[in-house]
Scaffold this active site. Structure first.
Site, short mmCIF file in Angstrom:
data_model
loop_
_atom_site.label_atom_id
_atom_site.label_comp_id
_atom_site.label_asym_id
_atom_site.label_seq_id
_atom_site.Cartn_x
_atom_site.Cartn_y
_atom_site.Cartn_z
N ASN A 184 -7.00 5.74 4.24
CA ASN A 184 -8.41 6.03 4.02
C ASN A 184 -8.78 7.49 4.22
OD1 ASN A 184 -8.49 3.30 3.59
ND2 ASN A 184 -9.79 2.83 5.34
N HIS B 120 0.82 -1.21 0.00
CA HIS B 120 0.00 0.00 0.00
C HIS B 120 0.86 1.27 0.00
CE1 HIS B 120 -4.20 0.62 -0.11
NE2 HIS B 120 -4.50 0.68 1.16
N ASP C 26 -0.77 2.78 -5.15
CA ASP C 26 -0.73 1.37 -5.53
C ASP C 26 -1.96 1.04 -6.37
OD1 ASP C 26 -2.10 1.91 -2.95
OD2 ASP C 26 -2.60 -0.21 -3.01
N ASN D 277 -9.74 3.41 -1.29
CA ASN D 277 -10.27 4.35 -0.29
C ASN D 277 -9.48 5.65 -0.19
OD1 ASN D 277 -12.50 2.78 0.41
ND2 ASN D 277 -11.26 1.55 1.80
#
Length: 190
Positions: free
Chosen positions: A68, A20, A93, A114
């Site tokens: 997020n 991530h 990513d 997100n």
């Protein structure tokens, strides 16, 4: 011309190697290569650096809000400096691309990402630039959350590193605002 490059990821040493965090990896290297120090700025909820250019300042940003809530950081900085959405490049990513793939585009959907979803909500549009770096997909949607929060296998990491190098190879074009030339070079290199 791009005025803000935001690399997405999760803060903290426990996440440094996560898939991530490829956005963090790219922007950190881009800033380091230009000797730009990234410092914590509370009002932007992130690590921020600045590059003076003839066409105006360019800001580098690593949101420290967790993925997020990336928009909280990107939105705060963009609003303060009156940076338009199309002057923002978000590096993130991409599950839908295999490791080793990198693609540049303006706008588009958020595909369940997100971090992108929150940035689009904060900027009021999906019309910002994205540099998407492939991390591959675990094969089943239920495995995605764990997958993105783990380090890639050595063979995958090697492919991701090669993609990051290609992205750094077009960074001068990105910094000059020549997005079409950057896209062409990035998309035709193998």
């Amino acid at each position: 011309m791009i005025k803000l490059i935001a690399g997405l990821g999760n803060p903290g040493t426990g996440h440094e190697r996560d898939r991530h965090n490829v956005g963090f990896w790219f922007v950190s290297r881009l800033a380091a290569g230009r000797r730009i120090e990234l410092r914590s700025v509370a009002k932007y909820h992130g690590l921020v650096g600045k590059l003076a250019r003839p066409g105006g300042e360019l800001r580098f940003l690593l949101p420290q809000t967790y993925m997020n809530l990336s928009g909280k950081s990107v939105g705060a900085l963009a609003r303060f400096y009156k940076i338009l959405p199309e002057e923002v490049l978000v590096v993130h990513d991409e599950l839908d691309f295999p490791p080793g793939t990198a693609r540049l585009k303006l706008g588009g959907g958020v595909a369940g990402h997100n971090g992108l979803k929150d940035i689009a909500a904060q900027l009021g549009t999906q019309g910002f630039w994205r540099l998407r770096i492939g991390i591959g997909h675990p094969g089943d949607k239920s495995l995605v959350a764990d997958y993105v929060l783990k380090a890639p296998q050595p063979s995958e990491r090697e492919l991701i590193e090669a993609a990051l190098e290609r992205c750094l190879g077009v960074s001068a074009l990105l910094l000059d605002g020549d997005m079409q030339a950057a896209m062409l070079k990035l998309h035709t290199e193998v």
